[in-house]
Write a protein that holds these residues in place. Structure first.
Motif, PDB file in Angstrom:
ATOM      1  N   SER A 234      10.164  -1.397  -7.616  1.00 17.04           N
ATOM      2  CA  SER A 234       8.992  -2.172  -7.200  1.00 17.04           C
ATOM      3  C   SER A 234       9.280  -2.916  -5.901  1.00 17.04           C
ATOM      4  O   SER A 234      10.438  -3.066  -5.496  1.00 17.04           O
ATOM      5  CB  SER A 234       8.628  -3.175  -8.289  1.00 17.04           C
ATOM      6  N   SER A 235       8.214  -3.411  -5.279  1.00 18.53           N
ATOM      7  CA  SER A 235       8.382  -4.174  -4.040  1.00 18.53           C
ATOM      8  C   SER A 235       9.184  -5.448  -4.310  1.00 18.53           C
ATOM      9  O   SER A 235       9.957  -5.900  -3.473  1.00 18.53           O
ATOM     10  CB  SER A 235       7.021  -4.510  -3.441  1.00 18.53           C
TER      11      SER A 235
ATOM     12  N   ILE B  24       8.791  -3.409   3.780  1.00 20.04           N
ATOM     13  CA  ILE B  24       8.191  -2.957   2.531  1.00 20.04           C
ATOM     14  C   ILE B  24       6.689  -2.810   2.726  1.00 20.04           C
ATOM     15  O   ILE B  24       6.020  -3.750   3.174  1.00 20.04           O
ATOM     16  CB  ILE B  24       8.484  -3.972   1.398  1.00 20.04           C
ATOM     17  N   PHE B  25       6.153  -1.622   2.417  1.00 20.04           N
ATOM     18  CA  PHE B  25       4.730  -1.364   2.666  1.00 20.04           C
ATOM     19  C   PHE B  25       4.043  -0.746   1.460  1.00 20.04           C
ATOM     20  O   PHE B  25       4.612   0.096   0.775  1.00 20.04           O
ATOM     21  CB  PHE B  25       4.571  -0.406   3.854  1.00 20.04           C
ATOM     22  N   ALA B  26       2.812  -1.157   1.266  1.00 18.91           N
ATOM     23  CA  ALA B  26       1.978  -0.512   0.255  1.00 18.91           C
ATOM     24  C   ALA B  26       1.517   0.837   0.811  1.00 18.91           C
ATOM     25  O   ALA B  26       1.374   1.002   2.025  1.00 18.91           O
ATOM     26  CB  ALA B  26       0.780  -1.393  -0.063  1.00 18.91           C
ATOM     27  N   VAL B  27       1.318   1.792  -0.089  1.00 16.47           N
ATOM     28  CA  VAL B  27       0.773   3.088   0.313  1.00 16.47           C
ATOM     29  C   VAL B  27      -0.588   3.252  -0.355  1.00 16.47           C
ATOM     30  O   VAL B  27      -0.697   3.108  -1.579  1.00 16.47           O
ATOM     31  CB  VAL B  27       1.711   4.237  -0.127  1.00 16.47           C
ATOM     32  N   ARG B  28      -1.616   3.492   0.457  1.00 12.07           N
ATOM     33  CA  ARG B  28      -2.950   3.737  -0.089  1.00 12.07           C
ATOM     34  C   ARG B  28      -3.578   4.925   0.630  1.00 12.07           C
ATOM     35  O   ARG B  28      -3.499   5.003   1.858  1.00 12.07           O
ATOM     36  CB  ARG B  28      -3.837   2.496   0.056  1.00 12.07           C
ATOM     37  N   ASP B  29      -4.144   5.838  -0.127  1.00  6.58           N
ATOM     38  CA  ASP B  29      -4.760   7.046   0.446  1.00  6.58           C
ATOM     39  C   ASP B  29      -3.814   7.747   1.421  1.00  6.58           C
ATOM     40  O   ASP B  29      -4.220   8.161   2.512  1.00  6.58           O
ATOM     41  CB  ASP B  29      -6.080   6.696   1.165  1.00  6.58           C
ATOM     42  N   GLY B  30      -2.547   7.828   1.049  1.00  4.31           N
ATOM     43  CA  GLY B  30      -1.590   8.574   1.873  1.00  4.31           C
ATOM     44  C   GLY B  30      -1.182   7.875   3.149  1.00  4.31           C
ATOM     45  O   GLY B  30      -0.543   8.479   4.027  1.00  4.31           O
ATOM     46  N   LYS B  31      -1.525   6.603   3.285  1.00  5.72           N
ATOM     47  CA  LYS B  31      -1.164   5.869   4.502  1.00  5.72           C
ATOM     48  C   LYS B  31      -0.429   4.586   4.162  1.00  5.72           C
ATOM     49  O   LYS B  31      -0.686   3.980   3.112  1.00  5.72           O
ATOM     50  CB  LYS B  31      -2.427   5.511   5.293  1.00  5.72           C
TER      51      LYS B  31
ATOM     52  N   LEU C  95       2.864  11.558   2.759  1.00  8.08           N
ATOM     53  CA  LEU C  95       3.590  10.612   1.927  1.00  8.08           C
ATOM     54  C   LEU C  95       3.559  11.046   0.466  1.00  8.08           C
ATOM     55  O   LEU C  95       2.577  11.612   0.000  1.00  8.08           O
ATOM     56  CB  LEU C  95       2.981   9.214   2.070  1.00  8.08           C
ATOM     57  N   PRO C  96       4.655  10.771  -0.245  1.00  3.50           N
ATOM     58  CA  PRO C  96       4.662  11.076  -1.674  1.00  3.50           C
ATOM     59  C   PRO C  96       3.656  10.176  -2.408  1.00  3.50           C
ATOM     60  O   PRO C  96       3.201   9.178  -1.853  1.00  3.50           O
ATOM     61  CB  PRO C  96       6.093  10.765  -2.097  1.00  3.50           C
ATOM     62  N   ASP C  97       3.360  10.529  -3.641  1.00  4.88           N
ATOM     63  CA  ASP C  97       2.389   9.772  -4.423  1.00  4.88           C
ATOM     64  C   ASP C  97       3.074   8.542  -5.040  1.00  4.88           C
ATOM     65  O   ASP C  97       3.556   8.593  -6.168  1.00  4.88           O
ATOM     66  CB  ASP C  97       1.811  10.693  -5.521  1.00  4.88           C
ATOM     67  N   VAL C  98       3.140   7.477  -4.272  1.00  4.50           N
ATOM     68  CA  VAL C  98       3.827   6.259  -4.714  1.00  4.50           C
ATOM     69  C   VAL C  98       2.956   5.044  -4.392  1.00  4.50           C
ATOM     70  O   VAL C  98       1.985   5.157  -3.648  1.00  4.50           O
ATOM     71  CB  VAL C  98       5.197   6.090  -4.010  1.00  4.50           C
TER      72      VAL C  98
ATOM     73  N   ALA D 252      13.387   6.385   2.902  1.00  5.38           N
ATOM     74  CA  ALA D 252      12.691   5.267   2.248  1.00  5.38           C
ATOM     75  C   ALA D 252      12.943   5.247   0.747  1.00  5.38           C
ATOM     76  O   ALA D 252      13.180   6.281   0.135  1.00  5.38           O
ATOM     77  CB  ALA D 252      11.187   5.393   2.498  1.00  5.38           C
ATOM     78  N   ALA D 253      12.884   4.043   0.181  1.00  5.30           N
ATOM     79  CA  ALA D 253      12.865   3.921  -1.279  1.00  5.30           C
ATOM     80  C   ALA D 253      11.418   4.099  -1.722  1.00  5.30           C
ATOM     81  O   ALA D 253      10.495   3.587  -1.083  1.00  5.30           O
ATOM     82  CB  ALA D 253      13.388   2.559  -1.697  1.00  5.30           C
ATOM     83  N   LEU D 254      11.233   4.840  -2.820  1.00  6.49           N
ATOM     84  CA  LEU D 254       9.885   5.137  -3.323  1.00  6.49           C
ATOM     85  C   LEU D 254       9.549   4.123  -4.417  1.00  6.49           C
ATOM     86  O   LEU D 254      10.191   4.088  -5.450  1.00  6.49           O
ATOM     87  CB  LEU D 254       9.834   6.556  -3.888  1.00  6.49           C
ATOM     88  N   LEU D 255       8.562   3.296  -4.169  1.00  8.66           N
ATOM     89  CA  LEU D 255       8.237   2.217  -5.105  1.00  8.66           C
ATOM     90  C   LEU D 255       7.104   2.631  -6.043  1.00  8.66           C
ATOM     91  O   LEU D 255       6.042   3.056  -5.597  1.00  8.66           O
ATOM     92  CB  LEU D 255       7.818   0.963  -4.329  1.00  8.66           C
ATOM     93  N   LYS D 256       7.369   2.471  -7.346  1.00  2.00           N
ATOM     94  CA  LYS D 256       6.346   2.808  -8.344  1.00  2.00           C
ATOM     95  C   LYS D 256       5.309   1.697  -8.476  1.00  2.00           C
ATOM     96  O   LYS D 256       4.192   1.914  -8.908  1.00  2.00           O
ATOM     97  CB  LYS D 256       6.988   3.023  -9.711  1.00  2.00           C
ATOM     98  N   ARG D 257       5.749   0.466  -8.153  1.00  4.20           N
ATOM     99  CA  ARG D 257       4.822  -0.672  -8.271  1.00  4.20           C
ATOM    100  C   ARG D 257       4.872  -1.488  -7.000  1.00  4.20           C
ATOM    101  O   ARG D 257       5.923  -1.673  -6.398  1.00  4.20           O
ATOM    102  CB  ARG D 257       5.232  -1.565  -9.455  1.00  4.20           C
TER     103      ARG D 257
END
Ligand SMILES: Nc1ncnc2c1ncn2[C@@H]1O[C@H](COP(=O)(O)OP(=O)(O)O)[C@@H](O)[C@H]1O
Ligand SMILES: [Mg+2]
Length: 341
Positions: free
Chosen positions: A230-231, A242-249, A263-266, A334-339
């Motif tokens: 998580s973040s 650290i960034f949020a990912v929304r709609d692939g951005k 971007l992966p689905d995270v 990058a680290a892939l954040l689930k939350r």
């Protein structure tokens, strides 16, 4: 409870009056394990330790140790040792008497007592200090006395609540090594509380990251350091970007930015300063800060994503304040954040 669990917290809830400080905490600790509880001030680390030590009765859930339910067993009958940040030694007693105190309460006397205490003092390197009064010792030595005093009781679990936080940087490092040695030599199961990620990463077999009275992530130091879920955890272990990912951005307060790769689905992506490539790439920023850090140079960039922190080899040509610099956020670094949040 699984077969390998030695100390089990099962849906443990702890409260001060009406305020829940720890909620439904599940945790299994193996015999001989050195577990670190890591988290910011107020997240419930001390409260959890107090309940394991028997200084606080849970409002819900169970604690079992070595096959027995100890949820309502008195503190002095639990075989759980507790070492605090403040050493809580008796200042009017000698080092020997401090270490002998608990054993005497259990009725131990004479040669057996002498031998036990001597062995305890030797194990923490204080054999020559038995006759000193504790105020005549350094902070590091006092902490060793506190450790010896707990260890001679042969606890099934030893709890250490921020034991190094009163020591200066050099002593902390020394005591850290000492703790690790004592734990490996004795094989005692240890829970070590800290708000310092470096300490947790260096010492622990596994780390439990806590947030607001609940567990955010459990993992080995490598898992926590490289794969924060998580973040919150990413931030805690030094991912500065650290960034949020929304709609692939990548999405920030300043808007959304598409990276060159899909971007992966995270829920989010996080980069350590070292993982950002500087000098080339599809993005650009303005240098707003430079600091020389010996082997590396750290840059603060103002970018369309907000502030980006990078760190590059000091042999890399230096950029001046105000320079426009290209950079890339490589998805594979990058680290892939689930939350997120
Ligand atoms: N004696 C107390 N009375 C009321 N609230 C407390 C008391 N001790 C701790 N708390 C509250 O419980 C929460 C967890 O505290 P604590 O376990 O001491 O956190 P940590 O050790 O992680 O810093 C915090 O919100 C804190 O304010
Ligand atoms: Mg605390």
């Amino acid at each position: 409870m699984s077969d390998t669990s030695f100390l089990t917290l099962d849906k443990l809830s702890l409260a001060y009056g009406k305020t829940l400080a720890v909620k439904d905490l599940d945790l299994e600790i193996r015999k001989g394990e050195l577990l670190a509880l890591l988290g910011p001030s107020g997240c419930g680390k001390t409260t959890t330790m107090r309940s394991i030590a028997g200084l606080m009765t849970p409002v819900g859930g169970r604690i079992s140790l070595d096959g027995a339910d100890i949820t309502r067993v008195a503190a002095n009958k639990r075989a759980v040792g507790l070492v605090f940040q403040s050493y809580a030694l008796f200042p009017h007693l000698t080092v020997f008497e401090n270490v002998a105190f608990g054993l005497k309460l259990k009725g131990m006397r004479g040669a057996e007592l002498e031998t036990k205490v001597a062995a305890g003092l030797k194990s923490v390197g204080l054999a020559a200090f038995a006759g000193r009064k504790t105020p005549e010792l350094s902070g590091g030595q006092q902490q060793r006395v506190a450790l010896a005093r707990s260890m001679v009781m042969e606890p099934k679990v030893l709890l250490l609540d921020e034991p190094l936080s009163n020591l200066d940087a050099r002593l902390r490092l020394e005591m850290r090594t000492e703790l690790q040695r004592v734990q490996k030599e004795s094989g005692v199961t240890m829970i070590f509380v800290t708000h310092d990620q470096v300490e947790a990463l260096a010492l622990a077999d596994r780390i439990v990251v806590m947030k607001n009275g609940a567990i955010e992530q459990i993992g080995t130091p490598e898992e926590i350091y490289n794969h924060p879920v998580s973040s919150f955890v990413a931030d805690f272990v030094g991912f500065e970007n650290i960034f949020a990912v929304r709609d692939g951005k990548l999405t920030t307060a300043n808007g959304a930015v598409a990276l060159s790769k899909t971007l992966p689905d995270v829920a989010g992506l996080a980069w350590r300063p070292r993982a950002i490539s500087l000098g080339s790439g599809p993005l650009a920023g303005t240098v707003r800060g430079v600091s020389f850090a010996g082997g590396t140079r750290e840059y603060v960039l103002e970018t369309p994503l907000g502030i980006i922190k990078t760190e590059v080899d000091a042999t890399f040509p230096a950029y001046a304040l105000g320079a426009e610099v290209a950079f890339d956020l490589p998805v594979e670094g990058a680290a892939l954040l689930k939350r997120f949040g």
